[in-house]
Design a protein around this motif. Structure first.
Motif: not given
Ligand SMILES: Cc1cc2nc3c(=O)[nH]c(=O)nc-3n(C[C@H](O)[C@H](O)[C@H](O)COP(=O)(O)OP(=O)(O)OC[C@H]3O[C@@H](n4cnc5c(N)ncnc54)[C@H](O)[C@@H]3O)c2cc1C
Lengths: 324, 256
Positions: A313-315, B240-245
Motif C-alpha cells: 500500500p505505501p509503495f 520508509e522502505l516503500a518511499e526509499k525504493v
C-alpha cells in the motif's frame, strides 16, 4: 555477399519487439561483414509493416500476405517460410524466440535441410557458419555452439539485443502465395484469452509478478493495483498458475515465458531456479519478500524484506505520487 | 488408440554441475526421465485409460538409458523399444529426429507424443522435426489433451492465448509439463515393469542414412553464467522502505 534474413513476427496487429531486436543484430552483422540484411513479413496484410521494418536497416523486405495468417497455424506458416527460403537463400535466417517460432523452427529445419540453433542469447558469424551461446540446464549454465551449412536457422531470446535504428529505403518484394484451406488437416477451433488490451509479457517494459505469497484476493488486488499504477504487464510464478489463481499464459520461467523487461517486481516469489530462468535477464529486479533468506534476494537489485500486505500500500502510494 | 511416446534420458538439472576446462562435469548416477517426457507418458496413460488403447515408449540412447525405459514401464506403459547407441555421442535434435523417423517408417500408430523440449538442452526442436519427416499434422507445447471422436484435441500455449486445435489421427503432439503431475511408479508397477516386453534394436542395425548421423550443430564448450550480483536489501518500517525504493527506481534507475 550472403543474405542475413530476419523473420518479422506480427501478433495482434503489432510487430513483436523481439523480431526487431534480431533485425537490429542482423543489420549490424551484415554491415560489418559485407552481407545484406533482409527481412520477411508474413501476415494478412504484410505491407502494413514495411515502414517500421525499414527503420532497422533491412535493404530488401519480402512480404507474403494471405487471410490464412489471421491466426498462428503451423502448416501455412511453414509453407510460406520454406518458400521465402527458396527465394532468398539466406545464409542465416533469424527469428525472435516466440511461441510461434518454437512451434515451427524444427519443422522448418527438417523441411529445408537447414542447421538450427534455438533460443540463443548471443550469436556471431564465423567461417561457414555461426557461433552462438545458449543457456542450458534450466539456464544454470551457458553452452557454446556452432552450426555449419549454407542455410542456418537461429532463434534469439527476447532482450538479447537492443533495438538499433538505421533507416534504409528497402526494395519490397511481394511473394506470390496461395494456400488451400482444404490442405489444413489441423483445425484451429478457438483462441482463449486472446490478448486484446492486455500487455504481452514477453514484450513488456515493466512486469509485476505475483507468487504464492500473494495468493489470496487481497494480495491479488494489491498486485493488480501496483501493475496498473506502473502500466505493467502481470506475471506469475508457477505456484499461482498451478493453483488456478492466475492464468497459465502468465507463468514466467523455464516452462513459462522468458521475459526481459526494464523493471521486474517479484511480489511474494521465493526465486526458485525454474522461475529465475525466465526473468534473470530483466534490467532491474525488485523483490518484496518477508523471508530475508529467500533466494530471490540473491539476484534482486533492490530487496524489500517485509510483508507484502504492509509494504505494497505505501509503495503504490509513492509510485502514484511519482507518476503524477 | 495406439500411442507412441518418445522419451529421453537426461541429467538431473537439480544435481550439482561443475565446469572444468569447458567440459561439463555431472553426476552421471543421477540420470532421469526428461520431465517433459514424463508428462507426455502420464497424459498417454490417462487417455488410454479413458478411451482404451496401448502405450509404447521408444528411446534412443546408450545401454544405461534402460533405467529410464523401466521407469516409464513402471508408470504403466505397455511396452518399449530401445534403440541403442554408443555411450558417448554428440547427436543434436536433428539426428534424434532422423533416427526416430526411420523407426516409425513401418509402424502403425494414432498418436506420437513427446516432451516439448529436453530439460538439459532446452532445444525444443525434435518433435516438430519428426512430425515434418513423417508428414504428420502436429501441435507443440500442449498444456491440455483430450480425445473427441477421431481427433486429438490439443490446448496449446501460443503467443496471444491458448489455442484449441483438433488434429485428426495419425498426428504428433509435444507436451509441456504444466498439464499434469506424472505418477510415481507403485511397487507393483515396478515389479510388473520387469516382465513387460522391451525390444532392443542397435542403431547400427537400423537402416539410417549415414549422412544424417553427423550433426550439423555442435556444442563446443560450457561456461559459467556471469552471476547477477545481489544488490541492496532493505529492512525496516514498510512506509520508509516503500518511499526509499520508489525513489531509487525513479531517480537512480529511471524505470518508473
Ligand atoms: C520442471 C519444472 C519446471 C518448473 N517451471 C517453473 C516455471 O516456469 N515458473 C515458475 O515460477 N516455477 C516453475 N517451477 C516451480 C518452481 O520450482 C517453484 O515451485 C515455484 O516457482 C514457486 O513459486 P513461488 O515462488 O510463488 O512460491 P513459493 O516457493 O512457495 O514462495 C513463496 C514466497 O512468498 C513469500 N511470502 C509468503 N507470504 C508473504 C507475505 N505476506 N509477504 C511477502 N512475502 C511472502 C515466502 O517467503 C516465499 O519466499 C518448475 C518446477 C519444475 C520441477
Amino acid at each position: 555477399m550472403s543474405t542475413l534474413l530476419t523473420h518479422i513476427a506480427v501478433s495482434d496487429g503489432k510487430i513483436k519487439r523481439s523480431s526487431l531486436e534480431v533485425l537490429s543484430r542482423m543489420t549490424q552483422l551484415a554491415e560489418s561483414n559485407g552481407h545484406s540484411s533482409e527481412a520477411v513479413i508474413i501476415d494478412t496484410n504484410a505491407s502494413n509493416y514495411v515502414d517500421e521494418v525499414q527503420k532497422y536497416g533491412a535493404s530488401k523486405v519480402y512480404t507474403i500476405s494471405d487471410p490464412i495468417f489471421e491466426n498462428h497455424q503451423n502448416t501455412p506458416l511453414l509453407k510460406a517460410l520454406s518458400k521465402v527460403m527458396d527465394e532468398a537463400n539466406p545464409f542465416v535466417f533469424g527469428f525472435g524466440s516466440t511461441e510461434g517460432t518454437k512451434d515451427i523452427l524444427g519443422a522448418l529445419a527438417a523441411n529445408t535441410d537447414a542447421a538450427v540453433l534455438s533460443d540463443v542469447s548471443e550469436f556471431e558469424l564465423i567461417d561457414g557458419g555461426i557461433k552462438a551461446t545458449r543457456p542450458v540446464m534450466a539456464a544454470k549454465i551457458l553452452s557454446d555452439n556452432e552450426a555449419h551449412g549454407d542455410n542456418i536457422l537461429v532463434s534469439v531470446r527476447s532482450g538479447s539485443y537492443d533495438l538499433n535504428e538505421s533507416p534504409t529505403e528497402a526494395e519490397v518484394v511481394d511473394i506470390d502465395f496461395s494456400f488451400d484451406e482444404g490442405d489444413l488437416k489441423a483445425t484451429l477451433r478457438e483462441i482463449i484469452g486472446a490478448s486484446g488490451d492486455k500487455i504481452d509479457l514477453s514484450e513488456a517494459e515493466t512486469i509485476v509478478a505475483a507468487g504464492r505469497g500473494a495468493k489470496d484476493d487481497e494480495g491479488q488486488e494489491l498486485v493488480e493495483e501496483l501493475a496498473s499504477v506502473l502500466n505493467a504487464a502481470l506475471g506469475a510464478s508457477r505456484a499461482l498458475t498451478e493453483a488456478g489463481v492466475m492464468d497459465p499464459s502468465l507463468q514466467i520461467g523455464q516452462t513459462g515465458k522468458v521475459v526481459s523487461p526494464q523493471l521486474y517486481i517479484a511480489v511474494g516469489i521465493s526465486g526458485a531456479i525454474q522461475h529465475v530462468a525466465g526473468m534473470a535477464n530483466s534490467k532491474v529486479i525488485v523483490a518484496i519478500n518477508k523471508d530475508p533468506d529467500a533466494p530471490i534476494f540473491d539476484i534482486a537489485d533492490y530487496g524489500i524484506v517485509g510483508d507484502l500486505y504492509k509494504v505494497l500500500p505505501p509503495f503504490i502510494e509513492e509510485l502514484k505520487k511519482i507518476k503524477e | 488408440m495406439k500411442f507412441y511416446v518418445c522419451i529421453k534420458q537426461v541429467p538431473d538439472v537439480d544435481a550439482p554441475i561443475q565446469i572444468k576446462d569447458g567440459n561439463l562435469i555431472q553426476d552421471t548416477d543421477r540420470m532421469v526421465l526428461n520431465a517433459y517426457d514424463a508428462s507426455a507418458v502420464e497424459e498417454a496413460l490417462v487417455l488410454t485409460e479413458e478411451h482404451g488403447g496401448e502405450v509404447e515408449v521408444v528411446l534412443v540412447g546408450p545401454e544405461k538409458a534402460k533405467e529410464t525405459i523401466r521407469k516409464a514401464l513402471a508408470m504403466g506403459a505397455d511396452k518399449a523399444t530401445h534403440i541403442t547407441t554408443e555411450d558417448e555421442v554428440d547427436y543434436d535434435s536433428a539426428v534424434y529426429a532422423n533416427v526416430l523417423a526411420t523407426f516409425f517408417e513401418d509402424k502403425e500408430y494414432d498418436i506420437i507424443s513427446c516432451g516439448k523440449q529436453s530439460q538439459d538442452t532446452d532445444a525444443g526442436l525434435a518433435g516438430s522435426m519428426l512430425a515434418q519427416h513423417l508428414n504428420l499434422s502436429y501441435a507443440t507445447n500442449a498444456v491440455g489433451l483430450s480425445i473427441e471422436d477421431e481427433n486429438l484435441v490439443v490446448k496449446r500455449q501460443g503467443d496471444s492465448g491458448q489455442e484449441i486445435i483438433a488434429l485428426p489421427a495419425p498426428c504428433l503432439v509435444t507436451c509441456s509439463n504444466d498439464m499434469n503431475e506424472p505418477r510415481i511408479p507403485s511397487l507393483k508397477g515396478i515389479m510388473q515393469s520387469k516382465r513387460k516386453p522391451m525390444e532392443t534394436i542397435a542403431l547400427s542395425d537400423m537402416n539410417v542414412d549415414e549422412s544424417v548421423l553427423s550433426a550439423k550443430t555442435q556444442v563446443t564448450g560450457y561456461k559459467e553464467k556471469p552471476a547477477r550480483e545481489p544488490g541492496q536489501k532493505f529492512e525496516g518500517e514498510p512506509d520508509e522502505l516503500a518511499e526509499k525504493v520508489a525513489k531509487l527506481l525513479d531517480e537512480e534507475e529511471n524505470v518508473i
